[in-house]
Design an enzyme around this catalytic site. Structure first.
Site, PDB file in Angstrom:
ATOM      1  N   HIS A   1      42.342  41.805  46.768  1.00 26.19           N
ATOM      2  CA  HIS A   1      42.097  40.736  45.784  1.00 26.19           C
ATOM      3  C   HIS A   1      41.278  41.251  44.598  1.00 26.19           C
ATOM      4  O   HIS A   1      41.663  41.099  43.439  1.00 26.19           O
ATOM      5  CB  HIS A   1      41.380  39.570  46.466  1.00 26.19           C
ATOM      6  N   GLU A   2      40.134  41.854  44.917  1.00 25.23           N
ATOM      7  CA  GLU A   2      39.234  42.273  43.834  1.00 25.23           C
ATOM      8  C   GLU A   2      39.858  43.387  42.987  1.00 25.23           C
ATOM      9  O   GLU A   2      39.679  43.422  41.770  1.00 25.23           O
ATOM     10  CB  GLU A   2      37.883  42.712  44.400  1.00 25.23           C
TER      11      GLU A   2
ATOM     12  N   HIS B   1      41.780  42.091  40.139  1.00 22.46           N
ATOM     13  CA  HIS B   1      41.018  41.839  38.906  1.00 22.46           C
ATOM     14  C   HIS B   1      40.808  43.138  38.124  1.00 22.46           C
ATOM     15  O   HIS B   1      40.878  43.160  36.899  1.00 22.46           O
ATOM     16  CB  HIS B   1      39.653  41.236  39.243  1.00 22.46           C
TER      17      HIS B   1
ATOM     18  N   HIS C   1      44.020  43.907  36.384  1.00 27.22           N
ATOM     19  CA  HIS C   1      44.284  42.949  35.307  1.00 27.22           C
ATOM     20  C   HIS C   1      43.612  43.481  34.035  1.00 27.22           C
ATOM     21  O   HIS C   1      44.188  43.439  32.947  1.00 27.22           O
ATOM     22  CB  HIS C   1      43.727  41.570  35.682  1.00 27.22           C
TER      23      HIS C   1
ATOM     24  N   GLU D   1      42.065  33.646  38.720  1.00 23.63           N
ATOM     25  CA  GLU D   1      42.173  34.106  40.116  1.00 23.63           C
ATOM     26  C   GLU D   1      43.618  34.271  40.580  1.00 23.63           C
ATOM     27  O   GLU D   1      43.872  34.955  41.580  1.00 23.63           O
ATOM     28  CB  GLU D   1      41.458  33.118  41.057  1.00 23.63           C
TER      29      GLU D   1
ATOM     30  N   TYR E   1      39.953  27.807  42.026  1.00 27.87           N
ATOM     31  CA  TYR E   1      40.401  28.680  43.110  1.00 27.87           C
ATOM     32  C   TYR E   1      41.661  28.128  43.768  1.00 27.87           C
ATOM     33  O   TYR E   1      42.644  28.845  43.975  1.00 27.87           O
ATOM     34  CB  TYR E   1      39.297  28.850  44.163  1.00 27.87           C
TER      35      TYR E   1
END
Length: 571
Positions: free
Chosen positions: A362-363, A366, A369, A391, A504
Site C-alpha cells: 500500500h505505502e 504512494h 504515485h 488512497e 478511506y
C-alpha cells in the site's frame, strides 16, 4: 496571506481573455491559486483577515503539539510471562524486563509492534484490558487541544461564508458536500450493521464458551476483545494463524518481491544506492530508472523499522515534487516511506504478518504515485490529488497480496526457502473477508465521528464523549467500565484529515472498481494494463480532476458494485 500577491492573482484570474488562452494545467493552476487565496481569507476585510491569520497560526501550533504528544506519549504496562500467555516465544526475545514487588515482569508498551500482537493473541482478558486502557488513556492533554481546534475551525469557516468546517473542507474534494459524505457513510453503516451483528453472534458464542470453561461469568464484548476474537474466529474457521503465516514472509524477501512487482508493472528499474547519505543506518535509498531506456525517473527512501522518537505509524512523505523547469529540463521527484515493521530478533530475520506485507504494498503505492507522476507544476505532482481519491491507487494495489500467483513470487519460508504452500494461500484468501462487517464498521465509526465534530453549526460538541458513545453504537463492542479518551490519539483529526476520514472508504469504492474491471479481468501481470494505470492514474497526479483520470482508466463512470462484492455484500 500576502494581499499584494492576491491582487495580482485576482487580476490575472479576472482577465477572461488571457485566461482563455491558457493550457489546461496552467488554467487549473491559476484557478486553484485564486481559490486558495480566497479560502485563506484574502477577500475579507483587513480586520477579519488578521483574526483568520491568528486562527491559522494557532491551529498549526495545536497540530504540532498534538502530534508530538502522540509520538512521545507511549503508555506501558508490565506483565508476567503467564499473563502474556498466547504470545509467541520471539515476542519475549530482547524484551525489556523490570522487577515489580520482587517479581521479574516483561515491559509491554503501546508502540504498535508491542501492542497489536498482545491485543490479538493474549489469552487473558485482564491483560488485553490493561493494555487497551493504557492505549486509551494516552495523551489526556490532547483532548483540550482537539476541542480548541474544532472551535477554531468552525469560527474560520463561518468567517469565510461556510456553515460548517466540513462544508469548507469538502468544497475541494470529490464528494463536494457533507450531505454526500453522510449519505455514503449511513448507507454503508446500514448494510454493514446487518453483517456485523451476525459476526458478533459468532464471537459471543466463542467468548461465552471460553468463559464457561474458565468458570467465569460472561459480561459482554468489549473494545479489548475486538482484535483477539476476530483473530480467533479467523484461526478456527480457516485454520489461519499469523504465527504460521509470518514464517513465509521474511522482510528481505518480501521487500525484494514487492519491489519486483512494481518494476514489472510500471516498467521501471530500481537500483539500490551503496553507502547512501541517509538520516539513520536502517534507511535504504534507491534510484529509479525507466526499464526500457536510459532515463532517470527519481529517488526513494525506505525507513522501515521502529526506533525511539520516530513517527510510529506507516506513511509516505513526498520529499520533493517533480516539475518542469523554465529551461525545459525536469526536477526529479524524491519520496520516503516510513514504517515500523518488526526488526530481526537474535538469529531470526524480521518476519512480517500478512497485514504488514499488505501495508508495504500500500505505502509503496504512494511512493510510486509520486515517482511516476509527470506534471508541469509541483502543485499537482503525484499524490496532490483530491484528498478523498489519494488512497485509491494504493488501496487497489493491496489486492496483489491476495493473488496466489503474486504471493508465490516472494512468500518463502525463512528457514527452508520453500515457497508458501498453495493450500495455505487458499486458506488466507478464504479468510480475507472474515469480520469484514466489523472491520468496515470501525472505519464508518471514524468517518462519522469526524463528521460529528466538524459538521456542526454551533460548535457545541464534546470531542471526548462523542468518541466513546459513537464507538460503542457503531462498532458493536462495549467500551467497558474505565474512562478512556481515544480521540486524544486519533492523529488524523489534527494531521490534515479533518472532515476527510470518510475518504478511506470512499476511495476503496474506486480502488475495488479499478482492480476488478481492469487488472482482475486482464491479468495482474498484464504489462499493458500496468502502463495504462501508470499513464491515466499516476502520471497526471492532480493536474486534472480525479474523476476524469478514473473514467479514462475504467472507460466509464465508477460504481460501488465491485466494492460491495469484495466485502461479501451485493449491491
Amino acid at each position: 496571506m500576502r494581499e499584494d500577491v492576491y491582487k495580482v492573482v485576482r487580476a490575472v484570474f479576472d482577465n477572461k481573455e488571457e485566461m482563455s488562452k491558457l493550457g489546461d494545467e496552467d488554467l487549473r493552476l491559476v484557478t486553484k491559486i485564486e481559490m486558495q487565496y480566497r479560502r485563506n481569507g484574502l477577500a475579507l476585510p483587513k480586520e477579519q483577515r488578521g483574526r483568520l491569520g491568528d486562527i491559522k497560526k494557532r491551529l498549526s501550533e495545536l497540530g504540532i503539539k498534538f502530534s508530538r504528544n502522540v509520538n512521545e506519549g507511549d503508555g506501558r504496562e508490565t506483565f508476567t510471562r503467564e499473563e502474556l500467555e498466547g504470545l509467541p516465544d520471539d515476542y519475549f526475545e530482547d524484551r525489556a524486563t523490570e522487577v515489580v514487588d520482587g517479581e521479574t515482569k516483561y515491559v509491554v508498551t503501546t508502540k504498535y509492534p508491542d501492542l497489536f500482537p498482545a491485543l490479538r493473541l493474549a489469552k487473558h482478558e485482564e491483560t488485553r484490558k490493561r493494555l487497551s486502557v493504557a492505549e486509551g488513556q494516552r495523551c489526556p492533554e490532547n483532548i483540550a487541544l482537539l476541542q480548541e481546534a474544532v472551535g477554531l475551525r468552525l469560527e474560520a469557516a463561518k468567517m469565510l461564508g461556510y456553515k460548517t468546517h466540513a462544508e469548507y473542507v469538502l468544497e475541494e474534494h470529490m464528494a463536494k458536500t457533507p450531505k454526500e459524505v453522510l449519505d455514503f457513510e449511513q448507507d454503508l453503516r446500514e448494510r454493514l450493521t446487518v453483517l456485523g451483528k451476525k459476526e458478533v453472534e459468532e464471537i459471543e458464542e466463542l467468548k461465552r464458551a471460553e468463559k464457561k470453561a474458565a468458570g467465569e461469568e460472561y459480561t459482554g464484548l468489549f473494545s479489548w476483545d475486538f482484535r483477539y476474537y476476530t483473530n480467533l474466529v479467523k484461526e478456527r474457521k480457516h485454520n489461519i494463524s499469523d504465527e504460521e503465516v509470518k514464517q513465509y514472509f521474511p522482510m528481505k524477501e518480501v521487500t525484494r518481491g514487492i519491489l519486483d512487482i512494481y518494476q514489472r508493472m510500471l516498467s521501471l528499474k530500481f537500483v539500490k544506492v551503496e553507502n547512501p547519505p541517509v538520516w539513520h543506518e536502517d534507511v535504504d535509498m534507491y534510484e529509479v530508472w525507466e526499464a526500457t531506456e536510459d532515463k532517470f525517473v527519481g529517488h526513494f527512501y525506505l525507513d522501515l523499522y521502529p526506533r525511539e522518537g520516530k513517527y510510529n505509524h506507516a506513511a509516505v512523505w513526498p520529499i520533493r515534487a517533480g516539475y518542469a523547469k523554465p529551461d525545459g529540463s525536469r526536477e526529479y521527484p524524491v519520496a520516503a516511506m516510513v514504517a515500523n515493521f518488526p526488526k530481526p530478533v537474535g538469529s531470526t530475520p524480521a518476519l512480517l504478518k500478512h497485514d504488514d506485507a499488505t501495508t508495504l504494498l500500500h505505502e509503496l503505492g504512494h511512493v510510486f504515485h509520486g515517482i511516476c507522476s509527470i506534471t508541469k507544476w509541483a502543485r499537482f505532482h503525484g499524490t496532490s490529488t483530491e484528498t478523498d481519491f489519494v488512497e485509491a491507487p494504493s488501496q487497489m494495489l493491496e489486492n496483489w497480496c491476495w493473488e496466489p500467483s503474486v504471493l508465490g513470487q516472494f512468500a518463502v519460508h525463512y528457514k527452508t526457502g520453500e515457497p508458501i504452500p498453495d493450500e495455505l494461500v487458499k486458506r488466507l484468501v478464504a479468510a480475507k473477508n472474515e469480520s469484514a462487517g466489523l472491520f468496515n464498521l470501525r472505519q464508518v465509526f471514524f468517518g462519522l465521528y469526524d463528521m460529528a465534530i466538524h459538521n456542526t453549526e454551533d460548535g457545541k460538541v464534546d470531542v471526548k464523549g462523542l468518541y466513546t458513545t459513537l464507538r460503542e453504537d457503531i462498532g458493536l463492542f462495549k467500551n467497558g467500565d474505565i474512562d478512556t479518551w481515544g480521540s486524544a490519539t486519533f492523529g488524523h483529526m489534527m494531521g490534515g484529515y479533518d472532515s476527510g476520514y470518510y475518504g478511506y472508504l470512499w476511495s476503496e469504492v474506486f480502488s475495488a472498481d479499478m482492480f476488478a474491471s481492469r487488472f482482475q479481468k486482464e491479468g495482474v501481470a498484464n504489462a499493458d494494463t500496468g502502463m495504462d494505470y501508470r499513464r491515466e492514474i499516476l502520471l497526471p497526479g492532480g493536474s486534472r480532476d480525479a474523476s476524469v483520470s478514473l473514467e479514462k482508466f475504467l472507460g466509464r463512470k465508477p460504481t460501488n458494485k465491485a466494492f460491495l462484492k469484495s466485502i461479501g455484500l451485493e449491491a
